[in-house]
Design a protein around this motif. Structure first.
Motif, PDB file in Angstrom:
ATOM      1  N   GLN A 153       0.838  -1.197   0.000  1.00  0.00           N
ATOM      2  CA  GLN A 153       0.000   0.000   0.000  1.00  0.00           C
ATOM      3  C   GLN A 153       0.875   1.250   0.000  1.00  0.00           C
ATOM      4  O   GLN A 153       0.613   2.220  -0.704  1.00  0.00           O
ATOM      5  CB  GLN A 153      -0.904   0.000   1.248  1.00  0.00           C
ATOM      6  CG  GLN A 153      -1.925  -1.106   1.232  1.00  0.00           C
ATOM      7  CD  GLN A 153      -2.996  -0.868   0.190  1.00  0.00           C
ATOM      8  OE1 GLN A 153      -3.698   0.121   0.242  1.00  0.00           O
ATOM      9  NE2 GLN A 153      -3.102  -1.765  -0.761  1.00  0.00           N
ATOM     10  N   GLU A 157       4.062   1.348  -0.980  1.00  0.00           N
ATOM     11  CA  GLU A 157       4.830   1.429  -2.225  1.00  0.00           C
ATOM     12  C   GLU A 157       3.973   1.949  -3.376  1.00  0.00           C
ATOM     13  O   GLU A 157       4.447   2.710  -4.212  1.00  0.00           O
ATOM     14  CB  GLU A 157       5.426   0.060  -2.561  1.00  0.00           C
ATOM     15  CG  GLU A 157       6.549  -0.312  -1.611  1.00  0.00           C
ATOM     16  CD  GLU A 157       7.355  -1.490  -2.107  1.00  0.00           C
ATOM     17  OE1 GLU A 157       6.898  -2.187  -3.027  1.00  0.00           O
ATOM     18  OE2 GLU A 157       8.452  -1.705  -1.551  1.00  0.00           O
ATOM     19  N   GLY A 158       2.700   1.513  -3.391  1.00  0.00           N
ATOM     20  CA  GLY A 158       1.785   2.031  -4.408  1.00  0.00           C
ATOM     21  C   GLY A 158       1.679   3.548  -4.317  1.00  0.00           C
ATOM     22  O   GLY A 158       1.750   4.254  -5.327  1.00  0.00           O
ATOM     23  N   ALA A 159       1.540   4.039  -3.088  1.00  0.00           N
ATOM     24  CA  ALA A 159       1.432   5.491  -2.886  1.00  0.00           C
ATOM     25  C   ALA A 159       2.738   6.193  -3.228  1.00  0.00           C
ATOM     26  O   ALA A 159       2.745   7.263  -3.847  1.00  0.00           O
ATOM     27  CB  ALA A 159       1.034   5.777  -1.443  1.00  0.00           C
ATOM     28  N   MET A 160       3.863   5.567  -2.837  1.00  0.00           N
ATOM     29  CA  MET A 160       5.169   6.174  -3.144  1.00  0.00           C
ATOM     30  C   MET A 160       5.380   6.288  -4.643  1.00  0.00           C
ATOM     31  O   MET A 160       5.883   7.294  -5.138  1.00  0.00           O
ATOM     32  CB  MET A 160       6.303   5.324  -2.549  1.00  0.00           C
ATOM     33  CG  MET A 160       6.499   5.467  -1.070  1.00  0.00           C
ATOM     34  SD  MET A 160       7.675   4.231  -0.475  1.00  0.00           S
ATOM     35  CE  MET A 160       9.174   5.190  -0.499  1.00  0.00           C
ATOM     36  N   SER A 161       4.966   5.222  -5.373  1.00  0.00           N
ATOM     37  CA  SER A 161       5.234   5.202  -6.813  1.00  0.00           C
ATOM     38  C   SER A 161       4.455   6.303  -7.538  1.00  0.00           C
ATOM     39  O   SER A 161       4.746   6.607  -8.682  1.00  0.00           O
ATOM     40  CB  SER A 161       4.877   3.832  -7.398  1.00  0.00           C
ATOM     41  OG  SER A 161       3.470   3.689  -7.474  1.00  0.00           O
ATOM     42  N   LEU A 162       3.450   6.876  -6.859  1.00  0.00           N
ATOM     43  CA  LEU A 162       2.683   7.966  -7.469  1.00  0.00           C
ATOM     44  C   LEU A 162       3.207   9.334  -7.053  1.00  0.00           C
ATOM     45  O   LEU A 162       2.614  10.358  -7.392  1.00  0.00           O
ATOM     46  CB  LEU A 162       1.209   7.835  -7.072  1.00  0.00           C
ATOM     47  CG  LEU A 162       0.513   6.597  -7.640  1.00  0.00           C
ATOM     48  CD1 LEU A 162      -0.719   6.254  -6.839  1.00  0.00           C
ATOM     49  CD2 LEU A 162       0.160   6.795  -9.104  1.00  0.00           C
ATOM     50  N   GLY A 163       4.295   9.332  -6.293  1.00  0.00           N
ATOM     51  CA  GLY A 163       4.886  10.613  -5.894  1.00  0.00           C
ATOM     52  C   GLY A 163       4.268  11.224  -4.653  1.00  0.00           C
ATOM     53  O   GLY A 163       4.430  12.414  -4.400  1.00  0.00           O
ATOM     54  N   MET A 164       3.531  10.423  -3.869  1.00  0.00           N
ATOM     55  CA  MET A 164       2.931  10.973  -2.654  1.00  0.00           C
ATOM     56  C   MET A 164       3.987  11.136  -1.567  1.00  0.00           C
ATOM     57  O   MET A 164       4.833  10.266  -1.365  1.00  0.00           O
ATOM     58  CB  MET A 164       1.801  10.063  -2.158  1.00  0.00           C
ATOM     59  CG  MET A 164       0.605  10.055  -3.094  1.00  0.00           C
ATOM     60  SD  MET A 164      -0.626   8.802  -2.678  1.00  0.00           S
ATOM     61  CE  MET A 164      -1.558   9.659  -1.459  1.00  0.00           C
ATOM     62  N   THR A 165       3.918  12.273  -0.853  1.00  0.00           N
ATOM     63  CA  THR A 165       4.873  12.521   0.226  1.00  0.00           C
ATOM     64  C   THR A 165       4.505  11.663   1.441  1.00  0.00           C
ATOM     65  O   THR A 165       3.436  11.065   1.488  1.00  0.00           O
ATOM     66  CB  THR A 165       4.846  13.990   0.657  1.00  0.00           C
ATOM     67  OG1 THR A 165       3.543  14.272   1.200  1.00  0.00           O
ATOM     68  CG2 THR A 165       5.106  14.922  -0.509  1.00  0.00           C
ATOM     69  N   GLN A 182       1.222  12.723   2.902  1.00  0.00           N
ATOM     70  CA  GLN A 182       0.103  12.322   2.038  1.00  0.00           C
ATOM     71  C   GLN A 182      -0.165  10.824   2.132  1.00  0.00           C
ATOM     72  O   GLN A 182      -1.316  10.391   2.177  1.00  0.00           O
ATOM     73  CB  GLN A 182       0.397  12.706   0.582  1.00  0.00           C
ATOM     74  CG  GLN A 182       0.330  14.210   0.328  1.00  0.00           C
ATOM     75  CD  GLN A 182       0.955  14.605  -1.010  1.00  0.00           C
ATOM     76  OE1 GLN A 182       1.639  13.819  -1.652  1.00  0.00           O
ATOM     77  NE2 GLN A 182       0.717  15.845  -1.402  1.00  0.00           N
ATOM     78  N   HIS A 228      -3.789   9.737   3.544  1.00  0.00           N
ATOM     79  CA  HIS A 228      -4.787   9.218   2.616  1.00  0.00           C
ATOM     80  C   HIS A 228      -4.782   7.697   2.491  1.00  0.00           C
ATOM     81  O   HIS A 228      -5.773   7.105   2.095  1.00  0.00           O
ATOM     82  CB  HIS A 228      -4.575   9.810   1.219  1.00  0.00           C
ATOM     83  CG  HIS A 228      -4.737  11.295   1.163  1.00  0.00           C
ATOM     84  ND1 HIS A 228      -5.944  11.915   1.366  1.00  0.00           N
ATOM     85  CD2 HIS A 228      -3.834  12.291   0.962  1.00  0.00           C
ATOM     86  CE1 HIS A 228      -5.790  13.228   1.270  1.00  0.00           C
ATOM     87  NE2 HIS A 228      -4.517  13.475   1.031  1.00  0.00           N
ATOM     88  N   VAL A 229      -3.654   7.077   2.764  1.00  0.00           N
ATOM     89  CA  VAL A 229      -3.551   5.642   2.484  1.00  0.00           C
ATOM     90  C   VAL A 229      -3.400   4.811   3.760  1.00  0.00           C
ATOM     91  O   VAL A 229      -4.187   3.897   4.016  1.00  0.00           O
ATOM     92  CB  VAL A 229      -2.363   5.349   1.532  1.00  0.00           C
ATOM     93  CG1 VAL A 229      -2.230   3.857   1.277  1.00  0.00           C
ATOM     94  CG2 VAL A 229      -2.552   6.102   0.220  1.00  0.00           C
TER      95      VAL A 229
END
Lengths: 257, 225
Positions: free
Chosen positions: B126, B128-136, B139, B143-144
């Motif tokens: 979860q 890594e998915g968020a990281m791969s989208l550029g989320m700080t 964030q 959000h996740v």
């Protein structure tokens, strides 16, 4: 900025230079995942990385958006050295989309919300505009009518389509695919591979780690064979599949084809 | 109905309805504010506890140890009697504020451990998915990770909230008139302990049942299907 260095890498959107990486786990022998790996990817190129499991291919892919740090060497993405401490990796990751074997969709959000969240949170898009982009992309990957479903209500193939669409909302210049069909049933595999091929035809720069040799042959512009953390062979699909040079590449192909 | 009077003298109690009502309202108010305070404290300290910086996580760990190892009544007394003037307020905390702060700090420590376990239970993918989208980091957390983590720990958080509400009776020791002290008043003035304290207990039970309903609602909202 360091202009001298940038001139030499100008034609390559990805440039990896002598990258090494070793994993240290307490109580176990250190595992060397990458040994001075060097490679370049041109804009619009589809690079397919193949090799046995544990060969370092996934690690190499994950270094390209900084999900994995490197011990030595440099990686340039669009002329920015992402191995420098000062580089803002979150900015780089907006340009480099990634799709995972296990989808990694946000389990608590609908398909639509999976696509709107990165836009509203990262790109600060208004929710109305984000929703329009999301709906268009969900339709494009063949999921019309599924936008209100949660990941757990979707099949593996559908989840992977959502994941691909979610990466695309960021309008990336590069897409990384990490064994994205390994967790899918054969029918779903075909659909996902077709989707990836259509992306490739649209000129997307792609780096694909896969065991799907048919896809590598059809869609790959160049194949890299890795084993033991090293690139052992590199060439066009034709040359690689029809006339592999390295004994380990020959052995690997005899096992999988 | 007269036989009931022997066990539960509702006629005397009826005279004290205003006290019980006021007490219930105060208990609800204290618990409500302390609950949100403790959830905020718990979330922040859970994140600090998982920070890579050793100074931060040691600080959070020491806070939890300090709260766990001392009685809540002592913590309430320290905050109320020993805390000096607050610079921004230009005065010392009154009994209500001191009581709420002590309860929030106390429950916050326990909740931080619950929330930490929740955060650690969210799959690495979860993040890594968020990281791969550029989320700080913020964030990703907001959000996740936290929505999923909190949804999973609603049941233990509910248990801790029940403890918080019951513990709020201790602030009567620094002079706050809440539900428990209404019972004490009935007891001292009319000497009917059964009526006094069974009524108090029923009051806490009602609060708990409302809470149970609210937690089920919260879990559904956070978790998705």
């Amino acid at each position: 900025m360091d202009n001298n260095k940038n001139k030499t890498v100008k034609n390559f959107i990805i440039k990896v230079e002598e990258v090494s990486k070793t994993f240290h786990t307490k109580g176990r022998k250190p595992v060397v995942a990458l040994k001075q790996v060097t490679l370049q990817v041109e804009e619009g190129e589809v690079l397919v990385i193949i090799g046995p499991s544990g060969s370092g291919k996934s690690t190499l892919l994950r270094t390209l958006n900084g999900l994995e740090t490197v011990d030595a060497g440099h990686i340039w993405i669009d002329n920015v050295d992402i191995t420098r401490k000062e580089t803002n990796l979150n900015q780089i990751r907006q340009k480099v989309g990634m799709v995972f074997q296990q989808f990694n969709l946000f389990e608590h959000k609908t398909a639509l919300a999976n696509l709107t969240l990165p836009q509203t949170a990262v790109l600060k898009t208004s929710s109305g505009k984000a929703e329009a982009t999301a709906m268009a992309l969900l339709n494009k990957v063949g999921l019309e009518g599924m936008e209100r479903s949660y990941p757990s209500q979707l099949s593996g193939g559908q989840q992977q389509r959502v994941a691909i669409a979610r990466s695309l909302v960021m309008k990336p210049q590069i897409m990384l695919f990490d064994e994205v069909t390994s967790a899918l049933d054969p029918e779903a595999v075909r659909g996902i591979l077709e989707l990836m091929e259509s992306l490739a035809h649209q000129g997307m720069t792609m780096v694909v780690v896969t065991h799907e040799m048919g896809f590598a042959r059809r869609a790959g512009d160049r194949i890299i064979f890795m084993d033991g953390g090293e690139i052992l062979e590199e060439g066009t699909p034709q040359i690689f599949f029809d006339n592999p040079q390295h004994p380990r590449a020959q052995f690997f192909l005899s096992q999988v084809l | 109905m007269n036989f009931l009077l022997e066990f539960y003298n509702y006629r005397i109690l009826a005279e004290y309805i205003p006290q019980f009502y006021e007490g219930l309202c105060t208990t609800l108010k204290i618990s409500f504010v302390a609950l949100f305070g403790s959830l905020a404290i718990g979330t922040v300290f859970a994140c600090l506890r998982l920070a890579p910086n050793p100074i931060l996580w040691r600080l959070a760990a020491s806070y939890v140890q300090a709260i766990r190892s001392t009685p809540l009544l002592v913590q309430i007394y320290i905050i109320y009697f020993a805390l000096p003037e607050i610079p921004l307020l230009d005065r010392r905390l009154n009994e209500l504020e001191g009581g709420i702060l002590a309860l929030a700090l106390n429950a916050g420590a326990y909740m931080s451990e619950i929330i930490r376990a929740g955060i650690q239970s969210v799959a690495r993918g979860q993040v890594e998915g968020a990281m791969s989208l550029g989320m700080t980091y913020i964030q990703r957390m907001r959000h996740v990770v936290l929505p999923q983590a909190l949804a999973r720990v609603v049941p233990p958080l509910l248990g801790q909230t029940a403890i918080l509400i019951k513990d709020s009776s201790l602030v009567s020791f620094i002079g706050v008139s809440e539900l428990f002290s209404a019972g004490v008043t009935v007891m001292t003035e009319r000497l009917i302990p059964t009526e006094a304290f069974v009524t108090v207990a029923l009051g806490y039970l009602v609060i708990y049942l409302v809470l149970l309903w609210a937690s089920n609602w919260a879990q559904r909202r956070l978790a998705g299907p």
